[in-house]
Design a protein around this motif. Structure first.
Motif, PDB file in Angstrom:
ATOM      1  N   SER A 258       0.814  -1.217   0.000  1.00  0.00           N
ATOM      2  CA  SER A 258       0.000   0.000   0.000  1.00  0.00           C
ATOM      3  C   SER A 258       0.850   1.270   0.000  1.00  0.00           C
ATOM      4  O   SER A 258       0.312   2.375  -0.128  1.00  0.00           O
ATOM      5  CB  SER A 258      -0.937   0.013   1.211  1.00  0.00           C
ATOM      6  OG  SER A 258      -0.210   0.149   2.411  1.00  0.00           O
ATOM      7  N   TYR A 259       2.170   1.098   0.124  1.00  0.00           N
ATOM      8  CA  TYR A 259       3.088   2.241   0.066  1.00  0.00           C
ATOM      9  C   TYR A 259       4.130   1.990  -1.034  1.00  0.00           C
ATOM     10  O   TYR A 259       5.305   1.778  -0.751  1.00  0.00           O
ATOM     11  CB  TYR A 259       3.791   2.435   1.409  1.00  0.00           C
ATOM     12  CG  TYR A 259       2.901   2.957   2.505  1.00  0.00           C
ATOM     13  CD1 TYR A 259       2.766   4.324   2.721  1.00  0.00           C
ATOM     14  CD2 TYR A 259       2.200   2.087   3.327  1.00  0.00           C
ATOM     15  CE1 TYR A 259       1.944   4.816   3.741  1.00  0.00           C
ATOM     16  CE2 TYR A 259       1.381   2.569   4.339  1.00  0.00           C
ATOM     17  CZ  TYR A 259       1.255   3.929   4.546  1.00  0.00           C
ATOM     18  OH  TYR A 259       0.454   4.413   5.546  1.00  0.00           O
ATOM     19  N   PRO A 260       3.698   2.004  -2.304  1.00  0.00           N
ATOM     20  CA  PRO A 260       4.639   1.696  -3.390  1.00  0.00           C
ATOM     21  C   PRO A 260       5.730   2.747  -3.553  1.00  0.00           C
ATOM     22  O   PRO A 260       6.804   2.461  -4.076  1.00  0.00           O
ATOM     23  CB  PRO A 260       3.740   1.631  -4.630  1.00  0.00           C
ATOM     24  CG  PRO A 260       2.560   2.493  -4.279  1.00  0.00           C
ATOM     25  CD  PRO A 260       2.346   2.280  -2.806  1.00  0.00           C
ATOM     26  N   TYR A 261       5.435   3.975  -3.107  1.00  0.00           N
ATOM     27  CA  TYR A 261       6.425   5.050  -3.228  1.00  0.00           C
ATOM     28  C   TYR A 261       6.376   5.901  -1.967  1.00  0.00           C
ATOM     29  O   TYR A 261       5.319   6.399  -1.583  1.00  0.00           O
ATOM     30  CB  TYR A 261       6.139   5.915  -4.457  1.00  0.00           C
ATOM     31  CG  TYR A 261       7.058   7.111  -4.575  1.00  0.00           C
ATOM     32  CD1 TYR A 261       8.398   6.952  -4.949  1.00  0.00           C
ATOM     33  CD2 TYR A 261       6.596   8.399  -4.287  1.00  0.00           C
ATOM     34  CE1 TYR A 261       9.252   8.038  -5.038  1.00  0.00           C
ATOM     35  CE2 TYR A 261       7.450   9.493  -4.380  1.00  0.00           C
ATOM     36  CZ  TYR A 261       8.773   9.301  -4.759  1.00  0.00           C
ATOM     37  OH  TYR A 261       9.611  10.378  -4.834  1.00  0.00           O
ATOM     38  N   ILE A 262       7.516   6.032  -1.306  1.00  0.00           N
ATOM     39  CA  ILE A 262       7.571   6.791  -0.057  1.00  0.00           C
ATOM     40  C   ILE A 262       7.969   8.240  -0.312  1.00  0.00           C
ATOM     41  O   ILE A 262       7.341   9.171   0.182  1.00  0.00           O
ATOM     42  CB  ILE A 262       8.563   6.145   0.935  1.00  0.00           C
ATOM     43  CG1 ILE A 262       8.084   4.733   1.304  1.00  0.00           C
ATOM     44  CG2 ILE A 262       8.716   7.008   2.177  1.00  0.00           C
ATOM     45  CD1 ILE A 262       6.746   4.685   2.004  1.00  0.00           C
TER      46      ILE A 262
END
Length: 275
Positions: A258-262
């Motif tokens: 759910s956090y593909p890009y921080i």
């Protein structure tokens, strides 16, 4: 790698607090919360500071991914049980409380204090919890549905637990607060927000559990007390009692996905996450 004397000196016994907002909450009022884990309708974990929780998770990933080498890794001999650290699992970093160790197998059992999830990791995946991150209250709050018990049974059925989990997991719900158990830091919820079922109709979750015969109302204090005696204590569940490792693994994979890009998260003061 940090040894035990360095670790104890570094931490200086900084206490960890809960996001249990006793002063801010009032009974019979609605609050927006996210359910992050479910053991049963009697025992689940919620997050009330939703935006801060999301930002803090991103901050943890950015902060710890920037570290290089083993300088901030912990030896399993450095951290006593019930102490806090950071663990890495399924590609993500989490604040955790260590609850048990199996040194022969190099496995530690941990409870993820911001998600209410019990899991286990290899001893190679323990990291120092920095002082400033100890000042951020633990986001996961113990919760229970009030005056509700399993249907014609002494224990919650797997079908009832799964039905409840599908209704509430990872959704921002409106929760009506009934009572605060200050001793055990548990919020007792009278009802949860409406949700859309497959027919498109809207139903209250507690009412739906009763209508579908997954649960029944508890009509007096004795029935409530009997259910409490039959249930595991929250601290037992948090220590991994009857934990489903496959379910925990799936939840942790889902969180990472759910956090593909921080991206870059620059924060000067952790007080923005609450205190």
């Amino acid at each position: 790698m940090i040894n035990v004397l360095e670790y104890i000196a570094y931490q200086e016994q900084i206490p960890m607090s809960y996001c249990y907002d006793r002063e801010a909450w009032e009974g019979d009022k609605d609050y927006r919360m996210i359910v992050t884990n479910v053991f049963s309708p009697s025992q689940f974990w919620v997050v009330s500071r939703i935006q801060q929780h999301d930002l803090f998770h991103r901050y943890m990933q950015y902060h710890y991914n920037m570290l290089e080498g083993d300088s901030f890794k912990l030896s399993c001999y450095s951290v006593p049980c019930t102490e806090f650290c950071v663990i890495k699992t399924n590609g993500s970093f989490y604040r955790a409380m260590l609850v048990s160790m199996d040194l022969d197998r190099r496995i530690v059992r941990v409870f993820l204090v911001d998600y209410g999830i019990s899991t286990q990791v290899n001893t190679d995946n323990l990291y120092l919890l920095f002082k400033e991150l100890r000042k951020v209250p633990m986001f996961a709050i113990r919760a229970t549905l009030s005056d509700l018990g399993p249907y014609e049974s002494s224990t919650w059925s797997p079908d009832a637990i799964e039905a409840f989990r599908k209704m509430v997991m990872n959704k921002a719900l409106k929760c009506k607060l009934k009572y605060l158990d200050d001793l055990n830091a548990i919020v007792e919820l009278d009802e949860l927000d409406e949700y859309h079922d497959q027919t498109g109709e809207r139903n209250l979750i507690k009412k739906t559990l009763i209508d579908k015969k997954f649960a029944e109302p508890l009509v007096d204090a004795l029935e409530v007390h009997d259910l409490e005696l039959r249930n595991h204590l929250f601290k037992q569940v948090e220590a991994g009692v009857d934990c489903d490792p496959d379910l925990s693994e799936k939840m942790l994979k889902d969180i990472t996905a759910s956090y593909p890009y921080i991206g870059e998260i620059l924060i000067n003061n952790v007080s923005i996450f609450g205190n």
